[in-house]
Design an enzyme around this catalytic site. Structure first.
Site, PDB file in Angstrom:
ATOM      1  CG  ASN A 145      53.838  -3.295  59.812  1.00  8.79           C
ATOM      2  OD1 ASN A 145      53.211  -2.697  58.936  1.00  8.79           O
ATOM      3  ND2 ASN A 145      53.426  -4.431  60.343  1.00  8.79           N
ATOM      4  CG  HIS A 185      52.837  -6.185  55.100  1.00  6.87           C
ATOM      5  ND1 HIS A 185      52.837  -4.819  55.258  1.00  6.87           N
ATOM      6  CD2 HIS A 185      52.600  -6.715  56.334  1.00  6.87           C
ATOM      7  CE1 HIS A 185      52.600  -4.530  56.528  1.00  6.87           C
ATOM      8  NE2 HIS A 185      52.454  -5.656  57.200  1.00  6.87           N
ATOM      9  CB  CYS A 196      49.309  -5.364  56.886  1.00  2.00           C
ATOM     10  SG  CYS A 196      49.660  -4.573  58.464  1.00  2.00           S
TER      11      CYS A 196
HETATM   12  N1  ACO Z   1      62.349  -5.653  73.393  1.00  2.00           N
HETATM   13  C1  ACO Z   1      62.909  -6.561  74.196  1.00  2.00           C
HETATM   14  N2  ACO Z   1      62.291  -7.711  74.538  1.00  2.00           N
HETATM   15  C2  ACO Z   1      61.073  -7.935  73.995  1.00  2.00           C
HETATM   16  C3  ACO Z   1      60.451  -7.027  73.130  1.00  2.00           C
HETATM   17  C4  ACO Z   1      61.140  -5.830  72.838  1.00  2.00           C
HETATM   18  N3  ACO Z   1      60.634  -4.884  72.019  1.00  2.00           N
HETATM   19  N4  ACO Z   1      59.248  -7.516  72.755  1.00  2.00           N
HETATM   20  C5  ACO Z   1      59.127  -8.719  73.347  1.00  2.00           C
HETATM   21  N5  ACO Z   1      60.223  -8.968  74.091  1.00  2.00           N
HETATM   22  C6  ACO Z   1      60.515 -10.138  74.912  1.00  2.00           C
HETATM   23  C7  ACO Z   1      59.267 -10.839  75.375  1.00  2.00           C
HETATM   24  O1  ACO Z   1      58.788 -10.249  76.572  1.00  2.00           O
HETATM   25  C8  ACO Z   1      59.767 -12.228  75.575  1.00  2.00           C
HETATM   26  O2  ACO Z   1      60.452 -12.285  76.819  1.00  2.00           O
HETATM   27  P1  ACO Z   1      60.248 -13.529  77.812  1.00  2.00           P
HETATM   28  O3  ACO Z   1      60.749 -14.717  77.032  1.00  2.00           O
HETATM   29  O4  ACO Z   1      61.094 -13.159  78.993  1.00  2.00           O
HETATM   30  O5  ACO Z   1      58.790 -13.596  78.071  1.00  2.00           O
HETATM   31  C9  ACO Z   1      60.815 -12.414  74.485  1.00  2.00           C
HETATM   32  O6  ACO Z   1      61.177 -11.085  74.077  1.00  2.00           O
HETATM   33  C10 ACO Z   1      60.316 -13.166  73.282  1.00  2.00           C
HETATM   34  O7  ACO Z   1      59.058 -12.629  72.884  1.00  2.00           O
HETATM   35  P2  ACO Z   1      58.295 -13.174  71.611  1.00  2.00           P
HETATM   36  O8  ACO Z   1      56.982 -12.484  71.499  1.00  2.00           O
HETATM   37  O9  ACO Z   1      58.320 -14.683  71.658  1.00  2.00           O
HETATM   38  O10 ACO Z   1      59.266 -12.679  70.450  1.00  2.00           O
HETATM   39  P3  ACO Z   1      59.293 -13.138  68.948  1.00  2.00           P
HETATM   40  O11 ACO Z   1      60.578 -13.769  68.642  1.00  2.00           O
HETATM   41  O12 ACO Z   1      58.030 -13.878  68.558  1.00  2.00           O
HETATM   42  O13 ACO Z   1      59.274 -11.749  68.175  1.00  2.00           O
HETATM   43  C11 ACO Z   1      57.742 -10.316  66.982  1.00  2.00           C
HETATM   44  C12 ACO Z   1      58.163 -10.873  68.333  1.00  2.00           C
HETATM   45  C13 ACO Z   1      58.893  -9.543  66.407  1.00  2.00           C
HETATM   46  C14 ACO Z   1      56.537  -9.409  67.200  1.00  2.00           C
HETATM   47  C15 ACO Z   1      57.378 -11.480  66.023  1.00  2.00           C
HETATM   48  O14 ACO Z   1      56.529 -12.385  66.685  1.00  2.00           O
HETATM   49  C16 ACO Z   1      56.710 -11.017  64.753  1.00  2.00           C
HETATM   50  O15 ACO Z   1      57.305 -10.344  63.934  1.00  2.00           O
HETATM   51  N6  ACO Z   1      55.439 -11.383  64.544  1.00  2.00           N
HETATM   52  C17 ACO Z   1      54.727 -11.010  63.327  1.00  2.00           C
HETATM   53  C18 ACO Z   1      54.196  -9.618  63.388  1.00  2.00           C
HETATM   54  C19 ACO Z   1      53.599  -9.264  62.050  1.00  2.00           C
HETATM   55  O16 ACO Z   1      54.008  -9.773  61.020  1.00  2.00           O
HETATM   56  N7  ACO Z   1      52.606  -8.421  61.962  1.00  2.00           N
HETATM   57  C20 ACO Z   1      52.070  -8.160  60.618  1.00  2.00           C
HETATM   58  C21 ACO Z   1      50.793  -7.728  60.614  1.00  2.00           C
HETATM   59  S1  ACO Z   1      50.643  -6.094  61.215  1.00  2.00           S
HETATM   60  C22 ACO Z   1      49.056  -5.563  60.772  1.00  2.00           C
HETATM   61  O17 ACO Z   1      48.298  -6.228  60.121  1.00  2.00           O
HETATM   62  C23 ACO Z   1      48.602  -4.212  61.278  1.00  2.00           C
END
Ligand code: ACO
Length: 333
Positions: free
Chosen positions: A282, A252, A109
């Site tokens: 993304n 990004h 990214c």
């Molecule tokens: N739908 C419903 N529930 C979900 C989903 C979904 N799509 N995905 C995860 N959950 C659940 C999990 O299972 C978890 O449940 P649990 O508590 O019962 O175990 C709960 O939601 C919380 O999960 P987290 O992973 O803690 O969720 P978080 O608030 O961290 O959000 C996210 C996840 C959106 C991926 C976030 O961490 C994020 O945006 N991270 C950064 C990603 C990023 O910026 N990537 C950029 C680089 S990409 C590249 O370089 C190719």
């Protein structure tokens, strides 16, 4: 270098959160509230990276008013090429850019920003005059569509920017930083897999493939909200530019919460943070030029505007640049 044109392209197939929720255990509410994403575009069986990227590049050439044979350099930032040996030469051929040298650059990214800075060095060095910098990815081919933690995030798309050589005092690349930290590589991978293929007695070859994207979302989130403000603060300090002089934050597009956190750190009003996450998710290396092109074409970004840009992602890699948009037919070079 001066930024003189932009173009973009996305596949026609739109996959909404609601539709995706019928396949994996997720919901529109969860995805929107955690990420800001409402839909993404998915490349179909007859679409590929070459086609998408060539369409974006042609739109960029048209806007810049360049003929394809005037281009000296094509840099394609991608992590999902049509051909691991390089996809940029295919784009060169599709455009008819017969005088250009074309190659791929991979930095996930951060790839578009790294490619823009790379092209800028060739132009500043005086050996080349015109470059097309393309960011394009089709990560829909590399996500596990049963993994709700990752499949909701990514989409496909392409964007391109035309840059031309320019006297240093008129440059549109005011300052930049590039960083990577391979010790945190495991946070986000699209890693090679291999299976043993016995060849002869004592000789076993490996047949390659790739595992779907694996991501530690929380670690990547913490990394982004720490490093992106740090790199932008460094750029502002170095140049003596204050955040209130910025016309736009062009970051990004990974997560709306990351965009908002960076804006809040610099007290930039959210209305000056460019975002199209709701429509495309993304698109990895494509997000920055796709967003820029949209804002140029709808008139938000005007000639002379100052943009603070940052890319971040797998590697881990990240970087930033202060950019001034010139647009086609502008003065100063
Ligand atoms: N739908 C419903 N529930 C979900 C989903 C979904 N799509 N995905 C995860 N959950 C659940 C999990 O299972 C978890 O449940 P649990 O508590 O019962 O175990 C709960 O939601 C919380 O999960 P987290 O992973 O803690 O969720 P978080 O608030 O961290 O959000 C996210 C996840 C959106 C991926 C976030 O961490 C994020 O945006 N991270 C950064 C990603 C990023 O910026 N990537 C950029 C680089 S990409 C590249 O370089 C190719």
């Amino acid at each position: 270098m001066a930024l003189v044109g932009s173009g973009s392209a996305v596949p026609s197939t739109r996959l909404s959160n609601e539709a995706l929720s019928t396949r994996v255990d997720t919901s529109d509410d969860w995805i929107r509230s955690r990420t800001g994403i409402g839909a993404r575009r998915i490349a179909g069986p007859h679409e590929g990276l070459t086609q998408l990227a060539s369409e974006a590049a042609q739109a960029c050439l048209d806007q810049a008013g360049w003929r394809a044979d005037q281009v000296d350099l094509i840099v394609l930032a991608t992590s999902s090429p049509d051909d691991l040996f390089g996809t940029a030469p295919r784009i060169q051929a599709a455009l008819g850019a017969s005088n250009a040298v074309a190659f791929d650059l991979t930095a996930a990214c951060s790839g578009f920003l790294f490619a823009l800075i790379t092209a800028g060095q060739y132009l500043a060095g005086g050996t080349m005059q015109r470059a097309l910098v393309i960011g394009a990815d089709q990560l829909s081919r590399w996500v596990d569509w049963d993994d709700r933690r990752t499949c909701v995030l990514f989409g496909d798309g392409a964007g391109a920017v035309a840059v031309e050589a320019c006297p240093a005092e008129h440059t549109g690349l005011l300052a930049f930083r590039m960083r990577s930290d391979g010790s945190r590589n495991a946070c986000l991978t699209l890693a090679q897999t291999h299976t043993h293929t016995p060849l002869l007695e004592g000789v076993t070859a490996q047949r390659g493939g790739f595992a779907p994207i694996q991501m530690n979302g929380q670690e990547v989130y913490k990394f982004a909200v720490r490093e992106v403000p740090a790199v932008l603060a460094d750029l502002l300090d170095t140049t003596g530019i204050s955040a209130d002089q910025l016309d736009w934050l062009l970051l990004h597009q990974a997560n709306q919460r990351i965009l908002d956190a960076v804006a809040d750190r610099f007290a930039v009003p959210h209305g000056r943070v460019l975002s199209n996450l709701a429509h495309y998710g993304n698109t990895s290396a494509a997000t920055i030029p796709l967003m820029l092109d949209e804002a140029v074409r709808d008139g938000r970004v005007q000639p002379g505007h100052l943009l603070a840009s940052s890319g971040f992602g797998a590697g881990l890699s990240w970087g930033g640049a202060l950019l001034r948009w010139r647009g086609p037919g502008g003065r100063g070079c």
